[in-house]
Design a protein around this motif. Sequence first.
Motif, PDB file in Angstrom:
ATOM      1  N   TRP A 130       0.857  -1.189   0.000  1.00  0.00           N
ATOM      2  CA  TRP A 130       0.000   0.000   0.000  1.00  0.00           C
ATOM      3  C   TRP A 130       0.886   1.229   0.000  1.00  0.00           C
ATOM      4  CZ3 TRP A 130      -0.683  -3.580   4.186  1.00  0.00           C
ATOM      5  CH2 TRP A 130       0.076  -3.281   5.320  1.00  0.00           C
ATOM      6  N   ASP A 131       0.285   2.364  -0.229  1.00  0.00           N
ATOM      7  CA  ASP A 131       1.018   3.630  -0.294  1.00  0.00           C
ATOM      8  C   ASP A 131       1.366   4.078   1.115  1.00  0.00           C
ATOM      9  OD1 ASP A 131       2.019   6.145  -0.765  1.00  0.00           O
ATOM     10  OD2 ASP A 131       0.242   6.911  -1.795  1.00  0.00           O
ATOM     11  N   THR A 132       2.654   4.196   1.421  1.00  0.00           N
ATOM     12  CA  THR A 132       3.114   4.640   2.732  1.00  0.00           C
ATOM     13  C   THR A 132       3.434   6.131   2.757  1.00  0.00           C
ATOM     14  OG1 THR A 132       5.389   4.021   2.160  1.00  0.00           O
ATOM     15  CG2 THR A 132       4.054   2.370   3.303  1.00  0.00           C
ATOM     16  N   GLY A 133       2.963   6.858   1.770  1.00  0.00           N
ATOM     17  CA  GLY A 133       3.203   8.289   1.719  1.00  0.00           C
ATOM     18  C   GLY A 133       2.528   9.037   2.854  1.00  0.00           C
ATOM     19  N   PRO A 134       3.008  10.232   3.170  1.00  0.00           N
ATOM     20  CA  PRO A 134       2.536  10.960   4.353  1.00  0.00           C
ATOM     21  C   PRO A 134       1.066  11.348   4.300  1.00  0.00           C
ATOM     22  CG  PRO A 134       3.904  12.365   2.957  1.00  0.00           C
ATOM     23  CD  PRO A 134       4.045  10.975   2.433  1.00  0.00           C
ATOM     24  N   GLU A 135       0.532  11.563   3.096  1.00  0.00           N
ATOM     25  CA  GLU A 135      -0.864  11.967   3.006  1.00  0.00           C
ATOM     26  C   GLU A 135      -1.825  10.783   3.001  1.00  0.00           C
ATOM     27  OE1 GLU A 135       0.648  11.198  -1.085  1.00  0.00           O
ATOM     28  OE2 GLU A 135       1.409  12.232   0.691  1.00  0.00           O
ATOM     29  N   ASN A 136      -1.284   9.553   2.967  1.00  0.00           N
ATOM     30  CA  ASN A 136      -2.155   8.387   2.856  1.00  0.00           C
ATOM     31  C   ASN A 136      -2.348   7.630   4.163  1.00  0.00           C
ATOM     32  OD1 ASN A 136      -3.763   6.761   1.039  1.00  0.00           O
ATOM     33  ND2 ASN A 136      -2.264   5.139   1.319  1.00  0.00           N
ATOM     34  N   LEU A 137      -1.403   7.742   5.085  1.00  0.00           N
ATOM     35  CA  LEU A 137      -1.454   6.942   6.306  1.00  0.00           C
ATOM     36  C   LEU A 137      -2.221   7.638   7.421  1.00  0.00           C
ATOM     37  CD1 LEU A 137       2.179   5.522   6.520  1.00  0.00           C
ATOM     38  CD2 LEU A 137       0.129   4.378   5.658  1.00  0.00           C
ATOM     39  N   TRP A 138      -3.051   6.866   8.103  1.00  0.00           N
ATOM     40  CA  TRP A 138      -3.738   7.287   9.317  1.00  0.00           C
ATOM     41  C   TRP A 138      -3.340   6.333  10.429  1.00  0.00           C
ATOM     42  CZ3 TRP A 138      -8.475  10.519   9.865  1.00  0.00           C
ATOM     43  CH2 TRP A 138      -8.706  11.327   8.730  1.00  0.00           C
ATOM     44  N   VAL A 139      -3.440   6.802  11.676  1.00  0.00           N
ATOM     45  CA  VAL A 139      -3.152   5.931  12.809  1.00  0.00           C
ATOM     46  C   VAL A 139      -4.320   5.952  13.789  1.00  0.00           C
ATOM     47  CG1 VAL A 139      -0.654   6.108  12.625  1.00  0.00           C
ATOM     48  CG2 VAL A 139      -1.895   7.786  14.002  1.00  0.00           C
TER      49      VAL A 139
END
Length: 253
Positions: free
Chosen positions: A108-117
């Motif tokens: 999956w895309d690990t870019g900063p705008e794609n990840l939520w925690v």
Amino acid sequence: MTVLVDDPLIASMSIRRTLPVHESSRRLRELYRECPRVYGVAVMGDLSRRRWWPLAEVLTTDRLGRMYETALAESGGPAAVTQQLAATFAHVVVGRVIPLLVLEGRAWDTGPENLWVHVDSEGAIDWVGVADPTLRALPDDPVFDGRAAVVDDGIVALPSEAALTTWVAHRSHRALAPLFGRLAAVSGGAMPVAAMWHAVGVAAVGAATRIPVLAGTSEVVSMRRAQAVLDALVGFGAPVRGSRAAHRGEALA
């Protein structure tokens, strides 16, 4: 006997359309059924956003500062807290995608705008989600099954393993470089940024070592793919193979 845990957060997901990321995440969760949030991700469109926040908020709010101060009040000192947070973010970004990469040749895309925690009641990160569920995969991925290598069903083929691992490294570097810089500022330089990158190497190698044991798959393929990501990160200037001294913080001396 393996115990299947009915995780309430996973059970509450409302999946209207099953995508490759759902199928991959289900298979990853089955590797460690006692703790189903250890592997795989959530898709943000499938659930309520209570206790979820975008990873990018670390850079635009005081959230990281509050995380740092909370952990500092419960621990022995700034260096230990900084190391703990660096390891957490390394796992969120790289340590979680490596299992899918080494097991299925997907990411999956690990870019900063794609990840939520997702955080628990004490504010600790305990799961990861993606806003865009599209996976990148190898061109021989079974989902294509003779069809065009780029299809509009949540998965896109990249031309080779080298292209896939480089893409993962690039997107991960985009997420972690500013995050580690922010952590260094918040902690007052309690840990060298180089040592934070070393935590990424530890997360990648650790995941690549565990997955073949759990899944009964090739150790050679697993380590080759993980090391390719680390090689690409080194190419982007990230010292993921830092010295033991830097990891202990001795570079501050």
